[in-house]
Motif scaffolding. Structure first.
Motif, PDB file in Angstrom:
ATOM      1  N   GLU A  23       0.825  -1.204   0.000  1.00  0.00           N
ATOM      2  CA  GLU A  23       0.000   0.000   0.000  1.00  0.00           C
ATOM      3  C   GLU A  23       0.862   1.258   0.000  1.00  0.00           C
ATOM      4  O   GLU A  23       0.558   2.218  -0.712  1.00  0.00           O
ATOM      5  CB  GLU A  23      -0.950   0.009   1.201  1.00  0.00           C
ATOM      6  N   ALA A  24       1.940   1.247   0.791  1.00  0.00           N
ATOM      7  CA  ALA A  24       2.840   2.410   0.827  1.00  0.00           C
ATOM      8  C   ALA A  24       3.477   2.643  -0.539  1.00  0.00           C
ATOM      9  O   ALA A  24       3.574   3.785  -1.012  1.00  0.00           O
ATOM     10  CB  ALA A  24       3.914   2.220   1.902  1.00  0.00           C
ATOM     11  N   LEU A  25       3.897   1.570  -1.191  1.00  0.00           N
ATOM     12  CA  LEU A  25       4.471   1.689  -2.528  1.00  0.00           C
ATOM     13  C   LEU A  25       3.424   2.212  -3.505  1.00  0.00           C
ATOM     14  O   LEU A  25       3.703   3.101  -4.314  1.00  0.00           O
ATOM     15  CB  LEU A  25       5.012   0.337  -3.007  1.00  0.00           C
ATOM     16  N   PHE A  26       2.212   1.671  -3.414  1.00  0.00           N
ATOM     17  CA  PHE A  26       1.133   2.105  -4.299  1.00  0.00           C
ATOM     18  C   PHE A  26       0.896   3.603  -4.138  1.00  0.00           C
ATOM     19  O   PHE A  26       0.789   4.339  -5.121  1.00  0.00           O
ATOM     20  CB  PHE A  26      -0.156   1.327  -3.993  1.00  0.00           C
ATOM     21  N   HIS A  27       0.833   4.074  -2.886  1.00  0.00           N
ATOM     22  CA  HIS A  27       0.625   5.510  -2.627  1.00  0.00           C
ATOM     23  C   HIS A  27       1.766   6.353  -3.203  1.00  0.00           C
ATOM     24  O   HIS A  27       1.539   7.453  -3.690  1.00  0.00           O
ATOM     25  CB  HIS A  27       0.487   5.785  -1.131  1.00  0.00           C
ATOM     26  N   GLU A  28       2.983   5.835  -3.134  1.00  0.00           N
ATOM     27  CA  GLU A  28       4.129   6.550  -3.691  1.00  0.00           C
ATOM     28  C   GLU A  28       4.000   6.698  -5.209  1.00  0.00           C
ATOM     29  O   GLU A  28       4.291   7.750  -5.770  1.00  0.00           O
ATOM     30  CB  GLU A  28       5.432   5.818  -3.359  1.00  0.00           C
ATOM     31  N   ILE A  29       3.550   5.652  -5.880  1.00  0.00           N
ATOM     32  CA  ILE A  29       3.424   5.683  -7.337  1.00  0.00           C
ATOM     33  C   ILE A  29       2.195   6.476  -7.767  1.00  0.00           C
ATOM     34  O   ILE A  29       2.242   7.235  -8.738  1.00  0.00           O
ATOM     35  CB  ILE A  29       3.357   4.245  -7.907  1.00  0.00           C
ATOM     36  N   ASP A  30       1.085   6.324  -7.048  1.00  0.00           N
ATOM     37  CA  ASP A  30      -0.184   6.992  -7.375  1.00  0.00           C
ATOM     38  C   ASP A  30      -0.114   8.459  -6.928  1.00  0.00           C
ATOM     39  O   ASP A  30      -0.767   8.871  -5.981  1.00  0.00           O
ATOM     40  CB  ASP A  30      -1.346   6.262  -6.690  1.00  0.00           C
ATOM     41  N   SER A  31       0.651   9.239  -7.650  1.00  0.00           N
ATOM     42  CA  SER A  31       0.942  10.612  -7.238  1.00  0.00           C
ATOM     43  C   SER A  31      -0.274  11.529  -7.219  1.00  0.00           C
ATOM     44  O   SER A  31      -0.308  12.500  -6.472  1.00  0.00           O
ATOM     45  CB  SER A  31       2.046  11.214  -8.113  1.00  0.00           C
ATOM     46  N   ASP A  32      -1.300  11.221  -8.013  1.00  0.00           N
ATOM     47  CA  ASP A  32      -2.488  12.079  -8.015  1.00  0.00           C
ATOM     48  C   ASP A  32      -3.549  11.623  -7.016  1.00  0.00           C
ATOM     49  O   ASP A  32      -4.586  12.264  -6.864  1.00  0.00           O
ATOM     50  CB  ASP A  32      -3.087  12.215  -9.413  1.00  0.00           C
ATOM     51  N   GLY A  33      -3.290  10.510  -6.327  1.00  0.00           N
ATOM     52  CA  GLY A  33      -4.208  10.037  -5.302  1.00  0.00           C
ATOM     53  C   GLY A  33      -5.534   9.517  -5.825  1.00  0.00           C
ATOM     54  O   GLY A  33      -6.516   9.433  -5.084  1.00  0.00           O
ATOM     55  N   SER A  34      -5.583   9.107  -7.090  1.00  0.00           N
ATOM     56  CA  SER A  34      -6.840   8.658  -7.701  1.00  0.00           C
ATOM     57  C   SER A  34      -7.263   7.260  -7.258  1.00  0.00           C
ATOM     58  O   SER A  34      -8.400   6.867  -7.492  1.00  0.00           O
ATOM     59  CB  SER A  34      -6.698   8.670  -9.227  1.00  0.00           C
ATOM     60  N   GLY A  35      -6.354   6.505  -6.667  1.00  0.00           N
ATOM     61  CA  GLY A  35      -6.659   5.120  -6.320  1.00  0.00           C
ATOM     62  C   GLY A  35      -6.276   4.149  -7.414  1.00  0.00           C
ATOM     63  O   GLY A  35      -6.507   2.953  -7.297  1.00  0.00           O
ATOM     64  N   PHE A  36      -5.687   4.672  -8.487  1.00  0.00           N
ATOM     65  CA  PHE A  36      -5.200   3.866  -9.600  1.00  0.00           C
ATOM     66  C   PHE A  36      -3.874   4.445 -10.074  1.00  0.00           C
ATOM     67  O   PHE A  36      -3.620   5.633  -9.924  1.00  0.00           O
ATOM     68  CB  PHE A  36      -6.197   3.865 -10.770  1.00  0.00           C
ATOM     69  N   ILE A  37      -3.061   3.599 -10.676  1.00  0.00           N
ATOM     70  CA  ILE A  37      -1.794   4.036 -11.254  1.00  0.00           C
ATOM     71  C   ILE A  37      -1.993   4.128 -12.758  1.00  0.00           C
ATOM     72  O   ILE A  37      -2.340   3.135 -13.403  1.00  0.00           O
ATOM     73  CB  ILE A  37      -0.659   3.044 -10.932  1.00  0.00           C
ATOM     74  N   ASP A  38      -1.786   5.316 -13.299  1.00  0.00           N
ATOM     75  CA  ASP A  38      -1.900   5.464 -14.754  1.00  0.00           C
ATOM     76  C   ASP A  38      -0.519   5.315 -15.380  1.00  0.00           C
ATOM     77  O   ASP A  38       0.492   5.163 -14.700  1.00  0.00           O
ATOM     78  CB  ASP A  38      -2.584   6.777 -15.138  1.00  0.00           C
ATOM     79  N   ARG A  39      -0.505   5.323 -16.682  1.00  0.00           N
ATOM     80  CA  ARG A  39       0.736   5.088 -17.424  1.00  0.00           C
ATOM     81  C   ARG A  39       1.817   6.115 -17.085  1.00  0.00           C
ATOM     82  O   ARG A  39       2.983   5.764 -16.893  1.00  0.00           O
ATOM     83  CB  ARG A  39       0.419   5.113 -18.925  1.00  0.00           C
ATOM     84  N   ASP A  40       1.449   7.390 -17.000  1.00  0.00           N
ATOM     85  CA  ASP A  40       2.437   8.432 -16.682  1.00  0.00           C
ATOM     86  C   ASP A  40       3.029   8.244 -15.293  1.00  0.00           C
ATOM     87  O   ASP A  40       4.233   8.406 -15.106  1.00  0.00           O
ATOM     88  CB  ASP A  40       1.808   9.827 -16.799  1.00  0.00           C
ATOM     89  N   GLU A  41       2.197   7.896 -14.324  1.00  0.00           N
ATOM     90  CA  GLU A  41       2.697   7.673 -12.958  1.00  0.00           C
ATOM     91  C   GLU A  41       3.656   6.491 -12.924  1.00  0.00           C
ATOM     92  O   GLU A  41       4.706   6.552 -12.272  1.00  0.00           O
ATOM     93  CB  GLU A  41       1.528   7.427 -11.995  1.00  0.00           C
ATOM     94  N   PHE A  42       3.313   5.430 -13.630  1.00  0.00           N
ATOM     95  CA  PHE A  42       4.180   4.248 -13.679  1.00  0.00           C
ATOM     96  C   PHE A  42       5.512   4.600 -14.337  1.00  0.00           C
ATOM     97  O   PHE A  42       6.574   4.275 -13.810  1.00  0.00           O
ATOM     98  CB  PHE A  42       3.481   3.113 -14.435  1.00  0.00           C
TER      99      PHE A  42
END
Length: 145
Positions: free
Chosen positions: A109-128
């Motif tokens: 979850e901590a890693l997910f929050h780090e990658i999900d920079s816009d806080g949307s609850g999903f990782i988009d291509r740009d964030e990845f």
């Protein structure tokens, strides 16, 4: 190797990921995570098509409650196309980085929050892509010193 094995999850993950992107294409890794996100959503619909159900699925419980009993945050029709959920990220890590050792739900979850920079609850291509870029830059900096 022993130093890495005893490192915290975030550090092990970053070291492993910086090595894996030299072998696997980051596009392949991202697409795998997207496919896993879509599979989870489809499976949830198939398991509980009852009209009285609220249709939510356990794909991204990203709150501060107990991870085992966390409320479900989105329904299958709310999964943005081409984006990655918490479970999609976890599946990608298991598939491509299986040798990083054990990690907890709070680690992922901590890693997910780090990658999900816009806080949307999903990782988009740009964030990845931004995350992979940061990892590879950090790795190069460490290896140059």
């Amino acid at each position: 190797q022993e130093k890495i094995a005893n490192a915290p999850f975030q550090q092990r993950m970053k070291v492993a990921l910086s090595r894996v992107v030299e072998i696997y294409n980051k596009d392949e890794m991202f697409e795998y995570a997207v496919e896993e996100t879509e599979k989870v959503a489809a499976a949830a619909v198939a398991e509980d098509p009852a009209p009285e159900s609220d249709g939510t699925i356990d794909t991204a419980p990203l709150d501060d409650s107990d991870p085992e009993t966390a409320p479900l945050l989105f329904s299958p029709d709310e999964v943005p196309e081409g984006q990655v959920s918490l479970k999609g990220l976890d599946s990608m890590i298991s598939e491509f980085l299986g040798g990083i050792g054990e990690y907890s739900r709070s680690d992922i979850e901590a890693l997910f929050h780090e990658i999900d920079s816009d806080g949307s609850g999903f990782i988009d291509r740009d964030e990845f892509d931004d995350f992979i870029g940061m990892i590879t830059t950090e790795s190069r900096t460490l290896s140059d010193s």
